[in-house]
Design an enzyme around this catalytic site. Structure first.
Site, PDB file in Angstrom:
ATOM      1  N   ASN A  13       0.921  -1.103   0.245  1.00 33.69           N
ATOM      2  CA  ASN A  13       0.116  -0.139   0.004  1.00 33.69           C
ATOM      3  C   ASN A  13       0.937   1.227  -0.060  1.00 33.69           C
ATOM      4  O   ASN A  13       1.556   1.638   1.091  1.00 33.69           O
ATOM      5  CB  ASN A  13      -0.926  -0.174   1.156  1.00 33.69           C
ATOM      6  CG  ASN A  13      -1.636   1.243   1.430  1.00 33.69           C
ATOM      7  OD1 ASN A  13      -1.984   1.882   0.661  1.00 33.69           O
ATOM      8  ND2 ASN A  13      -2.139   1.299   2.650  1.00 33.69           N
ATOM      9  N   TRP A  14       0.951   1.968  -1.052  1.00 32.64           N
ATOM     10  CA  TRP A  14       1.835   2.835  -1.239  1.00 32.64           C
ATOM     11  C   TRP A  14       1.208   4.314  -0.767  1.00 32.64           C
ATOM     12  O   TRP A  14       1.926   5.197  -0.385  1.00 32.64           O
ATOM     13  CB  TRP A  14       1.943   3.225  -2.573  1.00 32.64           C
ATOM     14  CG  TRP A  14       2.803   2.417  -3.276  1.00 32.64           C
ATOM     15  CD1 TRP A  14       3.180   1.112  -3.128  1.00 32.64           C
ATOM     16  CD2 TRP A  14       3.072   2.296  -4.654  1.00 32.64           C
ATOM     17  NE1 TRP A  14       3.952   0.456  -3.951  1.00 32.64           N
ATOM     18  CE2 TRP A  14       3.712   1.074  -5.237  1.00 32.64           C
ATOM     19  CE3 TRP A  14       2.776   3.269  -6.022  1.00 32.64           C
ATOM     20  CZ2 TRP A  14       4.292   0.927  -6.496  1.00 32.64           C
ATOM     21  CZ3 TRP A  14       3.305   2.780  -7.186  1.00 32.64           C
ATOM     22  CH2 TRP A  14       4.054   1.829  -7.589  1.00 32.64           C
ATOM     23  N   LYS A  15       0.014   4.533  -0.164  1.00 31.71           N
ATOM     24  CA  LYS A  15      -0.642   5.489   0.395  1.00 31.71           C
ATOM     25  C   LYS A  15      -0.506   6.664  -0.594  1.00 31.71           C
ATOM     26  O   LYS A  15      -0.310   6.496  -1.814  1.00 31.71           O
ATOM     27  CB  LYS A  15      -0.237   5.890   2.096  1.00 31.71           C
ATOM     28  CG  LYS A  15      -0.099   4.619   2.855  1.00 31.71           C
ATOM     29  CD  LYS A  15       0.131   4.763   4.165  1.00 31.71           C
ATOM     30  CE  LYS A  15       0.408   3.445   4.973  1.00 31.71           C
ATOM     31  NZ  LYS A  15       0.081   3.467   6.481  1.00 31.71           N
ATOM     32  N   HIS A 103      -9.621   1.104   5.119  1.00 33.29           N
ATOM     33  CA  HIS A 103      -8.055   1.302   5.802  1.00 33.29           C
ATOM     34  C   HIS A 103      -8.413   2.181   6.817  1.00 33.29           C
ATOM     35  O   HIS A 103      -9.142   2.941   6.920  1.00 33.29           O
ATOM     36  CB  HIS A 103      -7.196   1.950   4.730  1.00 33.29           C
ATOM     37  CG  HIS A 103      -5.905   1.868   5.446  1.00 33.29           C
ATOM     38  ND1 HIS A 103      -5.338   2.788   6.094  1.00 33.29           N
ATOM     39  CD2 HIS A 103      -4.928   0.920   4.973  1.00 33.29           C
ATOM     40  CE1 HIS A 103      -3.996   2.628   6.357  1.00 33.29           C
ATOM     41  NE2 HIS A 103      -3.663   1.248   5.733  1.00 33.29           N
ATOM     42  N   GLU A 105      -6.867   4.533   8.126  1.00 31.73           N
ATOM     43  CA  GLU A 105      -6.558   5.972   7.719  1.00 31.73           C
ATOM     44  C   GLU A 105      -7.807   6.745   7.328  1.00 31.73           C
ATOM     45  O   GLU A 105      -8.209   7.778   7.341  1.00 31.73           O
ATOM     46  CB  GLU A 105      -5.380   6.204   6.805  1.00 31.73           C
ATOM     47  CG  GLU A 105      -4.037   5.949   7.668  1.00 31.73           C
ATOM     48  CD  GLU A 105      -2.824   5.335   6.703  1.00 31.73           C
ATOM     49  OE1 GLU A 105      -2.966   5.538   5.477  1.00 31.73           O
ATOM     50  OE2 GLU A 105      -1.855   4.828   7.237  1.00 31.73           O
ATOM     51  N   GLU A 175      -5.721  -5.141  10.465  1.00 28.60           N
ATOM     52  CA  GLU A 175      -4.497  -4.490  10.569  1.00 28.60           C
ATOM     53  C   GLU A 175      -4.957  -3.813  12.094  1.00 28.60           C
ATOM     54  O   GLU A 175      -5.504  -2.580  11.973  1.00 28.60           O
ATOM     55  CB  GLU A 175      -4.570  -3.325   9.532  1.00 28.60           C
ATOM     56  CG  GLU A 175      -4.235  -3.946   8.209  1.00 28.60           C
ATOM     57  CD  GLU A 175      -3.790  -2.742   7.308  1.00 28.60           C
ATOM     58  OE1 GLU A 175      -2.443  -2.954   6.943  1.00 28.60           O
ATOM     59  OE2 GLU A 175      -4.257  -1.781   7.078  1.00 28.60           O
ATOM     60  N   GLY A 181       2.240   1.930  10.633  1.00 27.97           N
ATOM     61  CA  GLY A 181       3.222   3.027  10.777  1.00 27.97           C
ATOM     62  C   GLY A 181       4.056   3.474  11.945  1.00 27.97           C
ATOM     63  O   GLY A 181       4.546   4.442  11.947  1.00 27.97           O
ATOM     64  N   SER A 221       3.561  -2.578  10.157  1.00 28.48           N
ATOM     65  CA  SER A 221       4.925  -2.468  10.570  1.00 28.48           C
ATOM     66  C   SER A 221       5.604  -3.828  10.067  1.00 28.48           C
ATOM     67  O   SER A 221       6.437  -4.417  10.549  1.00 28.48           O
ATOM     68  CB  SER A 221       5.261  -2.192  12.046  1.00 28.48           C
ATOM     69  OG  SER A 221       4.829  -0.824  12.063  1.00 28.48           O
ATOM     70  N   GLY A 242       2.713  -1.290   4.433  1.00 26.24           N
ATOM     71  CA  GLY A 242       2.959   0.237   3.946  1.00 26.24           C
ATOM     72  C   GLY A 242       4.158   0.682   3.673  1.00 26.24           C
ATOM     73  O   GLY A 242       4.951   0.442   2.620  1.00 26.24           O
ATOM     74  N   GLY A 243       4.911   1.315   4.748  1.00 30.57           N
ATOM     75  CA  GLY A 243       6.028   2.082   4.622  1.00 30.57           C
ATOM     76  C   GLY A 243       7.120   0.960   4.003  1.00 30.57           C
ATOM     77  O   GLY A 243       8.100   1.407   3.135  1.00 30.57           O
TER      78      GLY A 243
HETATM   79  C1  PEP Z   1      -0.860  -0.089   6.127  1.00 28.46           C
HETATM   80  O1  PEP Z   1      -0.862   1.084   5.556  1.00 28.46           O
HETATM   81  O2  PEP Z   1      -1.589  -0.517   5.574  1.00 28.46           O
HETATM   82  C2  PEP Z   1       0.465  -0.372   6.782  1.00 28.46           C
HETATM   83  C3  PEP Z   1       0.172  -1.711   7.324  1.00 28.46           C
HETATM   84  O3  PEP Z   1       1.170   0.300   6.757  1.00 28.46           O
HETATM   85  P1  PEP Z   1       2.762   0.052   7.587  1.00 28.46           P
HETATM   86  O4  PEP Z   1       3.367  -1.375   7.057  1.00 28.46           O
HETATM   87  O5  PEP Z   1       3.677   1.102   7.376  1.00 28.46           O
HETATM   88  O6  PEP Z   1       2.541  -0.004   9.188  1.00 28.46           O
END
Ligand code: PEP
Length: 261
Positions: A13-15, A103, A105, A175, A181, A221, A242-243
């Site tokens: 997930n590039w956000k 999600h 966010e 999640e 994050g 993470s 994500g990251g």
């Molecule tokens: C996400 O955005 O769904 C996520 C899991 O981010 P991260 O891996 O950065 O925690």
């Protein structure tokens, strides 16, 4: 180890990162590194921003890549006066495979409710997109001892009135919000415990066959250094990343989770 009937998925997930020019470089680099063995073991998908989707589609089509791509959002509506929204029909035209829905966010910053999530799941199905439904509890909810109840109620809300043949093909991403994050990863046992609760709930709402088929991802993470232990849990069928997925080298290491020490 992940159930052999469910092929693992690694989803990046590039956000709101990576513009369309960077996306072209990213996809080319990732595709260059991935081998048939990687694709045989694991499905690979990315969720770029909307502005990148056409560029990604062009490369994937031209080079017949096995990487698939999804949209980070979808409108509940088909068309009309909804400024800023993107419909399932538009995404389908770009051969988008998945729609990420719910999600944390979106729930936190755009006040999306379970009803909104449910409407978007229906829109995705209507337009032949696979919903990837994100659910999970905040730290306060976990500390209050309500993580399972909260997460399952998001699940039930998302799947309201969805028929079983669609549910088996959907993807659930568990999640925990406190792990997104933050560098604070849930333990592999936490991921397994919630995944089994999710699967049991789906079995009670639908059937054991549907529950055995649906893929449940863990997100929060994930990186190359912790992915293997998470993937060794029998009810975890992949990860939403994500990251760590912003770096193609790290994303490929995650995709190669069985080879990690
Ligand atoms: C996400 O955005 O769904 C996520 C899991 O981010 P991260 O891996 O950065 O925690």
């Amino acid at each position: 180890m992940t159930n052999e009937n469910r092929k693992p998925i690694m989803a990046g997930n590039w956000k709101m990162n990576i513009n369309h020019l960077e996306a072209i470089a990213y996809v080319n680099k990732t595709a260059y590194m991935l081998t048939e063995k990687d694709y045989d073991r694991t499905d690979v998908t990315i969720f770029p921003p909307f502005t990148d989707l056409r560029s990604v589609q062009t490369i994937v089509d031209a080079d017949h890549l096995q990487i698939t791509y999804g949209a980070q959002e979808i409108s509940a509506f088909d068309s009309g006066a909804y400024t800023g929204e993107i419909s399932g029909a538009m995404l389908n035209k770009l051969r988008v495979k998945y729609a990420l829905i719910g999600h944390s966010e979106r729930r936190a910053y755009h006040h999306e409710t379970d009803e909104n999530v449910n409407a978007k799941v229906k829109a995705a199905i209507k337009h032949d997109l696979i919903p990837m439904i994100a659910i999970g509890e905040t730290l306060e909810v976990r500390q209050a001892g309500n993580a399972v109840e909260h997460t399952l109620s998001q699940l039930v809300g998302a799947l309201k009135d969805i028929r079983s043949n669609y549910v088996g093909n959907a993807v659930i991403a568990y999640e925990p919000v406190w792990a997104i994050g933050t560098g604070e990863v849930a333990t592999p046992q936490d991921a397994q415990d919630m995944s089994i609760k999710i699967r049991e709930k789906i079995a009670s709402l639908y059937s054991k066959e549907v529950a055995d088929k649906i893929r449940i991802l863990y997100g929060g993470s994930v990186k190359a250094g912790n992915v293997k232990a998470i993937m060794e849990q029998p009810d975890v069928d992949g990860a939403l990343i994500g990251g760590a997925a912003l770096d193609p080298d790290e994303f490929v290491r995650i995709i190669r989770w069985p080879d990690q020490p």
